[in-house]
Design an enzyme around this catalytic site. Structure first.
Site, PDB file in Angstrom:
ATOM      1  N   THR A 236       0.847  -1.183   0.000  1.00  0.00           N
ATOM      2  CA  THR A 236       0.000   0.000   0.000  1.00  0.00           C
ATOM      3  C   THR A 236       0.884   1.236   0.000  1.00  0.00           C
ATOM      4  OG1 THR A 236      -1.814   1.108   1.195  1.00  0.00           O
ATOM      5  CG2 THR A 236      -0.144   0.014   2.533  1.00  0.00           C
ATOM      6  N   CYS A 237       0.295   2.394  -0.270  1.00  0.00           N
ATOM      7  CA  CYS A 237       1.059   3.658  -0.278  1.00  0.00           C
ATOM      8  C   CYS A 237       0.049   4.794  -0.161  1.00  0.00           C
ATOM      9  CB  CYS A 237       1.910   3.766  -1.538  1.00  0.00           C
ATOM     10  SG  CYS A 237       0.949   3.762  -3.081  1.00  0.00           S
ATOM     11  N   GLY A 238       0.284   5.900  -0.839  1.00  0.00           N
ATOM     12  CA  GLY A 238      -0.661   7.011  -0.799  1.00  0.00           C
ATOM     13  C   GLY A 238      -1.856   6.813  -1.700  1.00  0.00           C
TER      14      GLY A 238
END
Length: 280
Positions: A236-238
């Protein structure tokens, strides 16, 4: 694809430019906070013959979340218009070295493309080596693309909730340490700061060399030392872009089955009903 390095070198690509079975894709997206559009980078100069894959346009139109995957039918139509047949060898790159190209690589794989690679070092390394670029838009011959989808490569919010609940899958967050702990505010307005319960942090920048290339397998293995590579992983990330860099790095380590949380923190941190943790 298991056991096959998902990256190719600039020399490899230079030797094969013009091959009728090769397709080159520019998937540049501006860095977070950087002005302009990905198309601006493409128009300023791209690998000869490259088509532009607009991550923000080839996306689900029915959500406010940024660049979410479209339906398989919409993706097949867009990919076909770019001349991206399933039988071709496709090489993705971006202008920054290694950033959004991984998102295009993952998107194609999620939509059933098998022979897809990322240019190691991207246009940054290509230009540094004095290799040719062009500014004219490539206008490919459209092709028909059959529908396909690999759901195991795509995680949604229900998958994250399950991973938090049963801890079977590990959640690995590609954002900076400051954003992960909540010490640094999110660049997108209205999002809460922090991370998902039980998530592990590995900033994607830790995996990339100064010239934009991905680190070696041994270096990557050391970076992922706190992650159990024998268990399921969701990255996951932004907004689902740099999470794909983690997935790319894990594919170099032989884990080509890693799922990317498409909505990522823009979805999780933007909802009032999700649990957010701060601190290390």
């Amino acid at each position: 694809m298991a056991g096959i390095d998902p990256l190719v070198s600039t020399a490899w690509l230079a030797d094969r430019l013009g091959d009728p079975d090769l397709r080159v894709v520019d998937g540049t997206l501006p860095l977070v906070g950087q002005p302009g559009r990905g198309r601006d980078f493409y128009d300023a100069g791209h690998v000869p013959g490259a088509v532009f894959f607009d991550i923000n346009a080839i996306a689900d139109p029915d959500t406010d979340l940024p660049h979410m995957l479209p339906s398989p039918a919409a993706f097949a139509k867009a990919a076909g218009a770019l001349g991206l047949g399933r039988e071709h060898t496709t090489v993705c790159y971006d202008a920054h070295g290694l950033y959004s190209a991984a998102r295009v690589w993952w998107s194609l794989r999620a939509m059933g493309y098998r022979n897809v690679f990322v240019l190691d070092g991207g246009l940054k390394k290509w230009r540094a080596e004095g290799r040719p670029v062009e500014t004219a838009e490539t206008r490919p011959e459209p092709v028909a693309v059959s529908l396909a989808f690999e759901p195991d490569l795509v995680a949604d919010i229900a998958d994250i909730e399950q991973a938090i609940g049963d801890r079977r899958a590990q959640i690995v967050d590609a954002r900076s340490a400051g954003r992960f702990t909540g010490a640094t505010p999110e660049p997108r307005a209205s999002l809460r700061s922090g991370h998902m319960p039980g998530a592990l942090n590995l900033p994607f920048t830790d995996l990339i060399n100064d010239d934009g290339t991905l680190k070696t397998a041994d270096e990557l293995r050391a970076a992922f030392a706190h992650v159990d590579l024998t268990r399921p992983i969701i990255t996951t990330c932004g907004s689902g872009v740099t999470a794909a860099v983690l997935a790319l790095a894990l594919a170099r380590l032989g884990r080509d089955d890693v799922a990317v949380y498409d909505g990522s923190w823009t979805e999780w941190g933007g909802r009032p009903d999700t649990e957010v943790v701060t601190g290390a």
